[in-house]
Enzyme design. Structure first.
Site, PDB file in Angstrom:
ATOM      1  N   SER A 129       0.807  -1.223   0.000  1.00 25.20           N
ATOM      2  CA  SER A 129       0.000   0.000   0.000  1.00 25.20           C
ATOM      3  C   SER A 129       0.839   1.272   0.000  1.00 25.20           C
ATOM      4  CB  SER A 129      -0.934   0.014   1.206  1.00 25.20           C
ATOM      5  OG  SER A 129      -0.232   0.287   2.399  1.00 25.20           O
TER       6      SER A 129
ATOM      7  N   LYS B 213       1.464   4.568   7.104  1.00 26.93           N
ATOM      8  CA  LYS B 213       0.763   5.402   6.132  1.00 26.93           C
ATOM      9  C   LYS B 213       1.399   6.793   6.072  1.00 26.93           C
ATOM     10  CE  LYS B 213      -2.121   2.032   5.610  1.00 26.93           C
ATOM     11  NZ  LYS B 213      -2.091   1.197   4.381  1.00 26.93           N
TER      12      LYS B 213
END
Length: 206
Positions: free
Chosen positions: A33, A81
């Site tokens: 991701s 993230k």
């Protein structure tokens, strides 16, 4: 002799835990991701990153930097993230239930760089700053991947229509734009999330 060994171990283990807890540690990044910043598709091995805990003591975060946090939808999992917006920012979302979201006080908006393959704020919404465990400062392994993870420019994700709040002020900047006339979703969330000591991380989910 055994008393010496046991005594040394009893001192060393708590000291190591304290060092990890206060300063930081190295963790393996799993998943795709955060491509291409981490675990790029043309690289077959996982990246190992240095997670800096000392630098987040005052909860001073920047837009565009990569952080490790406890997953709001799965507290047993740590994820990595990028911060897209901070409190007061109005975000143009690529996949959330509202096109625009204004980040509440004490929260941030996080996303993976590889949209569509990321469990992030587009799924669970703004994240309390208390869930952030560390800042990813460097890729330290493999050697050919060694690099500093500098914040990237994410200003294109902030809505000019709704303005961007300057921290320390109560008003939004008045900036004209020709974007669609769509109201931002102002979320009222519980920001009273206490900071808790995480377990020693061996890997973080991308």
């Amino acid at each position: 002799m055994w008393k010496v060994v046991i005594g040394t171990a009893a001192f060393t283990i708590p000291a190591s835990v304290t060092l990890f807890d206060l300063c930081g540690y190295v963790a393996k990044v799993e998943g795709s991701s955060m491509q291409p910043a981490l675990n790029p598709a043309d690289w077959k091995k996982s990246d190992y990153v240095l997670l800096n805990r000392w630098g987040i003591r005052q909860y001073n975060f920047q837009r565009g930097e990569i952080v490790c946090l406890t997953c709001p939808s799965n507290p047993g999992q740590k994820i990595i993230k990028r911060i897209i917006g901070l409190e007061g920012d109005t975000i143009k979302t690529p996949g959330y239930r509202s096109r625009f979201v204004t980040v509440p006080q004490g929260h941030c908006w996080v996303e993976g760089d590889h949209h569509g393959l990321s469990l992030d704020s587009n799924v669970f919404g703004p994240v309390a700053l208390g869930l952030i465990n560390a800042r990813a400062s460097h890729v330290v392994w493999p050697p050919r991947r060694w690099q500093r993870l500098a914040p990237t420019d994410v200003d294109n994700r902030l809505s000019r229509k709704h303005g961007r709040k300057t921290h320390g002020q109560n008003n939004f900047a008045a900036i004209s734009t020709d974007e669609d006339d769509e109201e931002a979703e102002n979320l009222t969330l519980n920001s009273d999330v206490s900071y808790s000591k995480p377990n020693n991380l061996l890997s973080v989910k991308g």
